[in-house]
Design a protein around this motif. Sequence first.
Motif, PDB file in Angstrom:
ATOM      1  N   LEU A 281       0.847  -1.159   0.047  1.00 45.94           N
ATOM      2  CA  LEU A 281       0.142   0.071  -0.175  1.00 45.94           C
ATOM      3  C   LEU A 281       0.910   1.386  -0.247  1.00 45.94           C
ATOM      4  N   GLU A 282       0.299   2.345  -0.287  1.00 44.27           N
ATOM      5  CA  GLU A 282       0.999   3.595  -0.309  1.00 44.27           C
ATOM      6  C   GLU A 282       1.627   4.046   1.042  1.00 44.27           C
ATOM      7  N   ILE A 283       1.218   3.544   2.121  1.00 45.43           N
ATOM      8  CA  ILE A 283       1.606   3.797   3.380  1.00 45.43           C
ATOM      9  C   ILE A 283       2.907   2.902   3.721  1.00 45.43           C
ATOM     10  N   ASP A 284       3.322   1.876   3.028  1.00 41.78           N
ATOM     11  CA  ASP A 284       4.461   1.071   3.412  1.00 41.78           C
ATOM     12  C   ASP A 284       5.891   1.785   3.776  1.00 41.78           C
ATOM     13  N   ASN A 285       6.161   2.820   3.418  1.00 36.68           N
ATOM     14  CA  ASN A 285       7.273   3.577   3.732  1.00 36.68           C
ATOM     15  C   ASN A 285       7.326   4.334   5.204  1.00 36.68           C
ATOM     16  N   GLU A 286       5.933   4.248   5.774  1.00 39.90           N
ATOM     17  CA  GLU A 286       5.628   5.115   7.033  1.00 39.90           C
ATOM     18  C   GLU A 286       5.790   3.809   7.870  1.00 39.90           C
ATOM     19  N   THR A 287       5.730   2.501   7.629  1.00 37.85           N
ATOM     20  CA  THR A 287       5.424   1.510   8.821  1.00 37.85           C
ATOM     21  C   THR A 287       6.877   0.985   9.114  1.00 37.85           C
ATOM     22  N   PRO A 288       7.050   0.663  10.304  1.00 37.37           N
ATOM     23  CA  PRO A 288       8.062  -0.197  10.782  1.00 37.37           C
ATOM     24  C   PRO A 288       8.107  -1.565  10.343  1.00 37.37           C
ATOM     25  N   GLY A 289       9.004  -2.292  10.254  1.00 40.04           N
ATOM     26  CA  GLY A 289       9.592  -3.787   9.691  1.00 40.04           C
ATOM     27  C   GLY A 289       8.867  -4.461  10.996  1.00 40.04           C
ATOM     28  N   ARG A 290       8.702  -5.579  10.669  1.00 42.41           N
ATOM     29  CA  ARG A 290       8.217  -6.673  11.624  1.00 42.41           C
ATOM     30  C   ARG A 290       6.972  -6.437  12.367  1.00 42.41           C
ATOM     31  N   ILE A 291       5.961  -5.814  11.576  1.00 48.23           N
ATOM     32  CA  ILE A 291       4.758  -5.766  12.178  1.00 48.23           C
ATOM     33  C   ILE A 291       3.854  -6.945  12.702  1.00 48.23           C
ATOM     34  N   GLY A 292       4.101  -8.231  11.951  1.00 48.39           N
ATOM     35  CA  GLY A 292       3.713  -9.430  12.395  1.00 48.39           C
ATOM     36  C   GLY A 292       4.247  -9.805  13.740  1.00 48.39           C
ATOM     37  N   THR A 293       5.434  -9.497  14.072  1.00 49.66           N
ATOM     38  CA  THR A 293       6.151  -9.843  15.280  1.00 49.66           C
ATOM     39  C   THR A 293       5.611  -9.023  16.397  1.00 49.66           C
ATOM     40  N   TRP A 294       5.338  -7.802  16.071  1.00 42.95           N
ATOM     41  CA  TRP A 294       4.479  -6.893  17.201  1.00 42.95           C
ATOM     42  C   TRP A 294       3.087  -7.420  17.418  1.00 42.95           C
ATOM     43  N   MET A 295       2.515  -7.798  16.383  1.00 45.52           N
ATOM     44  CA  MET A 295       1.191  -8.296  16.326  1.00 45.52           C
ATOM     45  C   MET A 295       1.144  -9.833  17.137  1.00 45.52           C
ATOM     46  N   GLY A 296       2.039 -10.598  17.056  1.00 48.77           N
ATOM     47  CA  GLY A 296       2.188 -11.820  17.764  1.00 48.77           C
ATOM     48  C   GLY A 296       2.513 -11.607  19.108  1.00 48.77           C
ATOM     49  N   TRP A 297       2.917 -10.621  19.448  1.00 46.55           N
ATOM     50  CA  TRP A 297       3.306 -10.128  20.653  1.00 46.55           C
ATOM     51  C   TRP A 297       2.014  -9.741  21.679  1.00 46.55           C
ATOM     52  N   GLN A 298       1.276  -8.784  20.910  1.00 45.82           N
ATOM     53  CA  GLN A 298      -0.023  -8.732  21.469  1.00 45.82           C
ATOM     54  C   GLN A 298      -1.185  -9.721  21.760  1.00 45.82           C
ATOM     55  N   ILE A 299      -0.928 -10.835  20.701  1.00 41.18           N
ATOM     56  CA  ILE A 299      -1.659 -11.973  20.937  1.00 41.18           C
ATOM     57  C   ILE A 299      -1.312 -12.861  22.194  1.00 41.18           C
ATOM     58  N   ALA A 300      -0.136 -12.868  22.258  1.00 41.07           N
ATOM     59  CA  ALA A 300       0.733 -13.552  23.480  1.00 41.07           C
ATOM     60  C   ALA A 300       0.401 -12.841  24.690  1.00 41.07           C
ATOM     61  N   ARG A 301       0.429 -11.735  24.808  1.00 43.58           N
ATOM     62  CA  ARG A 301       0.110 -10.780  25.949  1.00 43.58           C
ATOM     63  C   ARG A 301      -1.454 -11.120  26.321  1.00 43.58           C
ATOM     64  N   SER A 302      -2.400 -10.869  25.392  1.00 43.96           N
ATOM     65  CA  SER A 302      -3.432 -11.111  25.556  1.00 43.96           C
ATOM     66  C   SER A 302      -4.019 -12.526  26.105  1.00 43.96           C
ATOM     67  N   PHE A 303      -3.579 -13.601  25.466  1.00 43.87           N
ATOM     68  CA  PHE A 303      -3.679 -14.837  26.305  1.00 43.87           C
ATOM     69  C   PHE A 303      -3.004 -14.934  27.620  1.00 43.87           C
ATOM     70  N   MET A 304      -2.061 -14.381  27.765  1.00 40.26           N
ATOM     71  CA  MET A 304      -1.604 -14.788  29.309  1.00 40.26           C
ATOM     72  C   MET A 304      -2.490 -13.803  30.287  1.00 40.26           C
ATOM     73  N   GLU A 305      -3.120 -12.614  29.898  1.00 38.03           N
ATOM     74  CA  GLU A 305      -3.972 -11.968  30.639  1.00 38.03           C
ATOM     75  C   GLU A 305      -5.435 -12.675  30.830  1.00 38.03           C
ATOM     76  N   ASN A 306      -5.611 -13.670  30.155  1.00 37.21           N
ATOM     77  CA  ASN A 306      -7.070 -14.183  30.203  1.00 37.21           C
ATOM     78  C   ASN A 306      -7.017 -15.494  30.577  1.00 37.21           C
ATOM     79  N   ASN A 307      -5.887 -16.094  30.866  1.00 33.29           N
ATOM     80  CA  ASN A 307      -5.775 -17.659  31.047  1.00 33.29           C
ATOM     81  C   ASN A 307      -4.706 -17.747  32.284  1.00 33.29           C
ATOM     82  N   LYS A 308      -5.004 -18.747  32.972  1.00 31.54           N
ATOM     83  CA  LYS A 308      -4.184 -19.175  34.176  1.00 31.54           C
ATOM     84  C   LYS A 308      -3.415 -20.249  33.582  1.00 31.54           C
TER      85      LYS A 308
END
Length: 332
Positions: A281-308
């Motif tokens: 997309l046109e906005i690619d140059n504005e983005t940081p690399g490794r967006i998928g890594t950051w998103m995986g981090w948020q999923i991991a955090r959400s899992f640990m917040e919602n599960n024992k």
Amino acid sequence: MPLPSGLNYVHYMKPIVVLPLILSFFLFFSCDKKTKIEKAVEEIPVQIKVNRFDKAFFETAPQDLPKLKQDYPFFFPAGNDDSVWLEKMQHPQWRELYTEVEKLYANFDGKTAEIEDLFKHIKYYFPETKMPKVYTVISEMDYHNKVIYTKEMLIISLELYLGSKHRFYEFPAYITQNFESNQILPDIASCFAKTKVAPPNDLTFLSQMIYVGKELYLKDQLLPETSDADKIGYTKEQLMWCQENESYIWRYFIENKMLYDSDQKLIPRFINPAPFSKFYLEIDNETPGRIGTWMGWQIARSFMENNKVSLNDFLKMDAKEIFEKSKYKPKK
């Protein structure tokens, strides 16, 4: 990719009145829990001795090379004539590099204390961990191996922590932005995490995201005082971009049916280090690399917040199960 705006102030006024009380309540118990963990961590006996091979090598007189080889045999592989090491000791460019390292790291006591604190956290979560012997070196500027960690040894290449703008660096900016002193601990933690995180069970994009997300969640636990930007190796601006556009990123992944896609081209587009992420997309140059890594981090955090689940069990879990039980919803 701007964020949506226009919240109705009147509609949200009443909840805002009680919000500070609620936040204070949770903050109190969160801080209390953290304090208990940190108190336990502080009591763990860890003493690190950093062996400054870089100093020993460049401050050894040529006639004392045999003694140096005897003290550090693993740094002198068989098959190299002594003339190789003597030439390196006296080469102007190598000596200039050593001078630059000494400007920042002549006194390593502060970093030693930080490494000790990191290993106290490691011992808290993984009591069986043995303390490795720690060495600092000046190597060949192999940025793929800034830090090498094994059960017996931890090697830190100090020539790769001179500051992102150092004149010796001829690498792309997205690589050198992490050639800062404050990346030494996150790099050590990353190397350790790779020994604890189970590899993905399949090749789907979701599994790859959660694999690297687990590593970052483990860094949350091992480096509680380190900023999120430093843990992932982003600038503050790059981290803010992710936070402000989280819902748009997630929508893009969902609408393009990427989560269970096994196309390996998604890895360099969104997970591997890169100058930017490739949404095409046109906005690619504005983005940081490794967006998928950051998103995986948020999923991991959400899992640990919602599960024992224990940290060790989480690190071994299947990505699909983590995702389905995470209750992850992007922040808007």
